[in-house]
Scaffold this motif. Structure first.
Motif, PDB file in Angstrom:
ATOM      1  N   GLY A 217      37.567  29.227  31.188  1.00  0.00           N
ATOM      2  CA  GLY A 217      38.656  30.190  31.223  1.00  0.00           C
ATOM      3  C   GLY A 217      38.232  31.638  31.105  1.00  0.00           C
ATOM      4  O   GLY A 217      39.058  32.508  30.821  1.00  0.00           O
ATOM      5  N   HIS A 218      36.961  31.933  31.349  1.00  0.00           N
ATOM      6  CA  HIS A 218      36.496  33.317  31.260  1.00  0.00           C
ATOM      7  C   HIS A 218      36.981  34.121  32.468  1.00  0.00           C
ATOM      8  O   HIS A 218      37.158  33.589  33.562  1.00  0.00           O
ATOM      9  N   ARG A 219      37.180  35.386  32.264  1.00  0.00           N
ATOM     10  CA  ARG A 219      37.516  36.298  33.364  1.00  0.00           C
ATOM     11  C   ARG A 219      36.189  36.816  33.931  1.00  0.00           C
ATOM     12  O   ARG A 219      35.388  37.413  33.205  1.00  0.00           O
ATOM     13  N   ILE A 220      35.980  36.600  35.205  1.00  0.00           N
ATOM     14  CA  ILE A 220      34.708  36.942  35.843  1.00  0.00           C
ATOM     15  C   ILE A 220      34.924  38.091  36.820  1.00  0.00           C
ATOM     16  O   ILE A 220      35.731  38.000  37.744  1.00  0.00           O
ATOM     17  N   ARG A 221      34.189  39.155  36.609  1.00  0.00           N
ATOM     18  CA  ARG A 221      34.177  40.282  37.555  1.00  0.00           C
ATOM     19  C   ARG A 221      32.796  40.313  38.194  1.00  0.00           C
ATOM     20  O   ARG A 221      31.803  40.561  37.526  1.00  0.00           O
ATOM     21  N   VAL A 222      32.742  40.048  39.493  1.00  0.00           N
ATOM     22  CA  VAL A 222      31.479  40.099  40.229  1.00  0.00           C
ATOM     23  C   VAL A 222      31.364  41.485  40.851  1.00  0.00           C
ATOM     24  O   VAL A 222      32.143  41.847  41.736  1.00  0.00           O
TER      25      VAL A 222
END
Length: 179
Positions: free
Chosen positions: A52-57
């Motif tokens: 459930g982590h928010r991932i910003r690539v």
């Protein structure tokens, strides 16, 4: 990525007890070609799906569609992956000039290629800070709790230090010839 993901979904994977870990904002700072970016996108998908982590690539604009098509958040890093790749091939992975070459080639490298490389490296490094801390128009507020990066992104260590957060460095590809 979708083929690999569907094959992975068929394999039983032991679930780890991670309920004590809150959802984190993770910034992935990736400089390079499609081959550099794709493994991090796959990792981001799993971190998002399983935990459930928010991932910003944060990567070059050339990879925007790859990131967005997988449902991850995109943030633009400066630099041109084609030019970076070309320089790595021309210089055999060196950032500094080859002082053992003939004077004409050395002059060209010092007067033209080194300033271009430094300008792009600086631009990439400068774009890492907003990738870790800026809010985009389409997304809610973002400040990274952790950074995952490949070495060529350069600004990773400075951002992690300024935010006092962990940095995980990875280079998921061979750096030397394989057989």
């Amino acid at each position: 990525i979708a083929k690999r993901r569907s094959a992975m979904d068929k394999q039983p994977v032991p679930e780890l007890e991670t309920s004590w870990v809150p959802p984190l904002n993770i910034a992935m700072l990736i400089a390079g070609t499609h081959g550099d970016v794709a493994p991090f996108v796959a990792l981001g998908l799993e971190l998002q799906r399983r935990h459930g982590h928010r991932i910003r690539v944060a990567t070059h604009l050339a990879h925007r569609e790859l990131v967005l098509a997988q449902g991850l958040e995109f943030y633009p890093l400066a630099g041109d992956p084609r030019m970076l790749s070309s320089w790595m091939v021309q210089s055999q992975g060196r950032l500094l000039p080859n002082f053992g070459q003939n004077i004409k080639d050395l002059h060209h490298e010092i007067s033209k290629m080194v300033p271009e490389k430094l300008a792009m490296i600086n631009a990439i490094m400068e774009s890492c800070w907003p990738a870790c801390s800026a809010t985009s128009d389409a997304q809610p507020s973002f400040v990274a709790h952790a950074i995952i990066s490949n070495p060529p992104a350069n600004g990773h260590i400075h951002c992690a230090s300024a935010l006092n957060i962990p940095l995980h460095m990875a280079f998921p590809m061979p750096w030397s010839p394989t057989s």
